[in-house]
Design a protein around this motif. Sequence first.
Motif, short mmCIF file in Angstrom:
data_model
loop_
_atom_site.label_atom_id
_atom_site.label_comp_id
_atom_site.label_asym_id
_atom_site.label_seq_id
_atom_site.Cartn_x
_atom_site.Cartn_y
_atom_site.Cartn_z
N HIS A 55 37.17 -149.88 51.17
CA HIS A 55 37.15 -150.94 52.18
C HIS A 55 36.13 -150.60 53.27
CE1 HIS A 55 38.64 -154.06 54.92
NE2 HIS A 55 38.64 -153.13 55.86
N ARG A 56 36.11 -149.34 53.66
CA ARG A 56 35.18 -148.91 54.70
C ARG A 56 33.74 -149.01 54.22
NH1 ARG A 56 36.05 -148.91 59.96
NH2 ARG A 56 35.29 -147.09 61.08
N LEU A 57 33.50 -148.65 52.99
CA LEU A 57 32.16 -148.76 52.42
C LEU A 57 31.69 -150.21 52.40
CD1 LEU A 57 32.69 -146.22 49.53
CD2 LEU A 57 30.95 -145.98 51.31
N ALA A 58 32.59 -151.12 52.05
CA ALA A 58 32.24 -152.54 52.03
C ALA A 58 31.92 -153.05 53.43
CB ALA A 58 33.38 -153.35 51.41
N GLU A 59 32.72 -152.62 54.41
CA GLU A 59 32.45 -153.03 55.79
C GLU A 59 31.11 -152.51 56.28
OE1 GLU A 59 34.63 -152.94 60.19
OE2 GLU A 59 35.04 -151.33 58.74
N LEU A 60 30.80 -151.27 55.92
CA LEU A 60 29.53 -150.68 56.34
C LEU A 60 28.35 -151.37 55.66
CD1 LEU A 60 27.87 -148.59 57.84
CD2 LEU A 60 28.43 -146.94 56.04
N LEU A 61 28.49 -151.71 54.39
CA LEU A 61 27.41 -152.41 53.69
C LEU A 61 27.13 -153.76 54.35
CD1 LEU A 61 25.39 -152.49 51.38
CD2 LEU A 61 27.22 -153.35 49.89
N THR A 62 28.18 -154.45 54.78
CA THR A 62 28.01 -155.70 55.50
C THR A 62 27.26 -155.47 56.81
OG1 THR A 62 30.02 -156.64 54.55
CG2 THR A 62 29.23 -157.62 56.60
N ALA A 63 27.59 -154.37 57.51
CA ALA A 63 26.91 -154.05 58.77
C ALA A 63 25.43 -153.74 58.53
CB ALA A 63 27.60 -152.86 59.44
N VAL A 64 25.13 -153.03 57.45
CA VAL A 64 23.73 -152.73 57.14
C VAL A 64 22.96 -154.01 56.85
CG1 VAL A 64 22.20 -151.59 55.48
CG2 VAL A 64 24.25 -150.40 56.29
N ARG A 65 23.58 -154.91 56.10
CA ARG A 65 22.92 -156.18 55.80
C ARG A 65 22.71 -157.02 57.06
NH1 ARG A 65 26.63 -157.08 50.42
NH2 ARG A 65 25.17 -156.13 48.91
N GLY A 66 23.65 -156.92 58.00
CA GLY A 66 23.53 -157.69 59.23
C GLY A 66 22.60 -157.06 60.26
N HIS A 67 22.37 -155.75 60.12
CA HIS A 67 21.53 -155.03 61.10
C HIS A 67 20.60 -154.08 60.35
CE1 HIS A 67 24.29 -156.48 64.26
NE2 HIS A 67 25.23 -156.22 63.38
N PRO A 68 19.70 -154.63 59.55
CA PRO A 68 18.80 -153.77 58.77
C PRO A 68 17.92 -152.91 59.68
CG PRO A 68 18.05 -156.04 58.74
CD PRO A 68 19.39 -156.06 59.38
N GLY A 69 17.57 -151.74 59.19
CA GLY A 69 16.72 -150.84 59.96
C GLY A 69 17.45 -150.10 61.05
N SER A 70 18.77 -149.96 60.92
CA SER A 70 19.56 -149.28 61.94
C SER A 70 19.84 -147.83 61.54
CB SER A 70 20.90 -150.00 62.15
OG SER A 70 20.71 -151.29 62.67
N THR A 71 20.06 -147.00 62.55
CA THR A 71 20.44 -145.61 62.33
C THR A 71 21.96 -145.50 62.18
OG1 THR A 71 20.77 -145.15 64.67
CG2 THR A 71 18.52 -144.87 63.81
N PRO A 72 22.47 -144.38 61.68
CA PRO A 72 23.93 -144.20 61.64
C PRO A 72 24.56 -144.35 63.02
CG PRO A 72 22.86 -142.57 60.26
CD PRO A 72 21.77 -143.28 60.99
N TRP A 73 23.91 -143.83 64.06
CA TRP A 73 24.43 -143.95 65.42
C TRP A 73 24.61 -145.42 65.80
CZ3 TRP A 73 25.74 -139.83 68.62
CH2 TRP A 73 26.02 -140.14 69.95
N GLU A 74 23.62 -146.25 65.45
CA GLU A 74 23.69 -147.67 65.78
C GLU A 74 24.71 -148.39 64.91
OE1 GLU A 74 19.01 -148.22 67.16
OE2 GLU A 74 19.57 -148.34 65.04
N LEU A 75 24.78 -148.05 63.64
CA LEU A 75 25.68 -148.75 62.73
C LEU A 75 27.14 -148.48 63.06
CD1 LEU A 75 23.71 -148.20 59.43
CD2 LEU A 75 24.28 -150.42 60.44
N ALA A 76 27.44 -147.29 63.57
CA ALA A 76 28.83 -146.98 63.91
C ALA A 76 29.40 -147.97 64.90
CB ALA A 76 28.92 -145.55 64.46
#
Length: 350
Positions: A277-298
Motif C-alpha cells: 500500500h505504501r509503495l502504491a502511495e509513493l508511486l502516485t506521489a512520484v507521478r504527481g511530483h516528478p523530479g523530486s528528491t526523497p526529502w521532498e516526496l516524504a
Amino acid sequence: MDITGTAQHEAWRARALPPVERLREDLWSVPVPIPHGGLRYVTAYVLALPGGGLGLIDTGWDSDEGWTALSDGLAALGGSVSDVRGVLVTHLHFDHLGLAGRVREASGAWVAMHPADAGIVASPVHRDPAASVAAEVAFLVSLGADPDEATADVGPPEHHAPFSRMALADRLLEDGDVADLPGWRLRAVHTPGHTPGHLCFAEERTGLLFSGDHVLPRISPNISTMHNGLADPLRAYLASLAAVAGRGEPTEVLPAHEWRFRGLASRTDELAAHHEHRLAELLTAVRGHPGSTPWELAAHLTWSRPWDQYERRMRIFAVTETDAHLRLLASRGLVVGSGSTVPTWTAAVR
C-alpha cells in the motif's frame, strides 16, 4: 492473530509498564523502559540454564532506570545480573544492545550478534561520534535535505556518544547457527531489513519464535536506508518476512515490543500488504511530483501527524523510509532515478 500476552496488552492500553512474567518453567519476560518515543519499553527474555546461570535475549536501553528495571526483574525471578552467562542480541539498536556492556561487566557474559550488525557497531565511523554525525548528515543531504536542516535533525556529536560506546560482540551468529546456551535449541534466523544483521531466534524444542523487531503485533518496524546499511532494505525485509512465515507457525511469537501473540502468517501478510500500500502511495506521489528528491516526496505521503510537525529523528526516519521504498520501486522498474549526486525520481515510462 491472537493476543497471548494479555498482561502486556492491558498494560499497553493503560500506558503502564507490564509486569515481569513467567512464561514457562525456565523462561521469563522482563520489561525495560525506553526513556522517550512511542515504544515505551523493550522486552528482555530471560532463559534459565541447566545447572545454574541465565541467558538473555536483548538487554534494554542503557540508562540508570533501565539498569534498575533489568536488575530488579532478574531479582524478582530469583537471580541477578551476575548470573548471566550469555546475551543474544537481535540487532544493534540502542534499546536492544544498550545494556549489554554493563551486563558483561557485571557477569563476564559473552555478547553475540550477527556479523553484519557487529561490523557496523565496531566500525571506526560508528565509534567516533563526530564522524558518525558527519556521515549521517552527508547521507541526508544526498537524499535532498538542506545541510542546515540535516545538521539540526541529526544533532550534535555529544548526543551520539552513548551509541558509540555500545558493546562489541564477543561471538558472531550466522543464519542457521545454534546459540551456545545449554538446555536450549535457539537457532539464529537472519532477517535483514530493520537492520542489516537483524536476527530472530527459533527455539526448536518449544516452537517459540523470538522475533525481535522483525515482526511486531501492532506496528510496522521502521525499514530505512542508512549510510552504512543495505542497498535495498525493503526488498530484504519483505524476503525475510516470507522466509520467516515459510518456516511454519510457531507455538507463540515473542516480540521485543508490545505483546506476545499467535498467528505469525497472518501478521506477516498484514505487514507485506502495508508496504505494498505504501509503495502504491509513493508511486502516485512520484507521478504527481516528478523530479523530486526523497526529502521532498516524504512530504506528500500519509503520516501519523501533519508533515510540518516532523523534525529531528522522526523526520529522518520518515525520509529514509521513503528512500527505502523508492529503491524497491526502482528495482521493480517502476521509477527511475536521475543518477546525480542528489537523485531525483520520476515514474518509469511503460
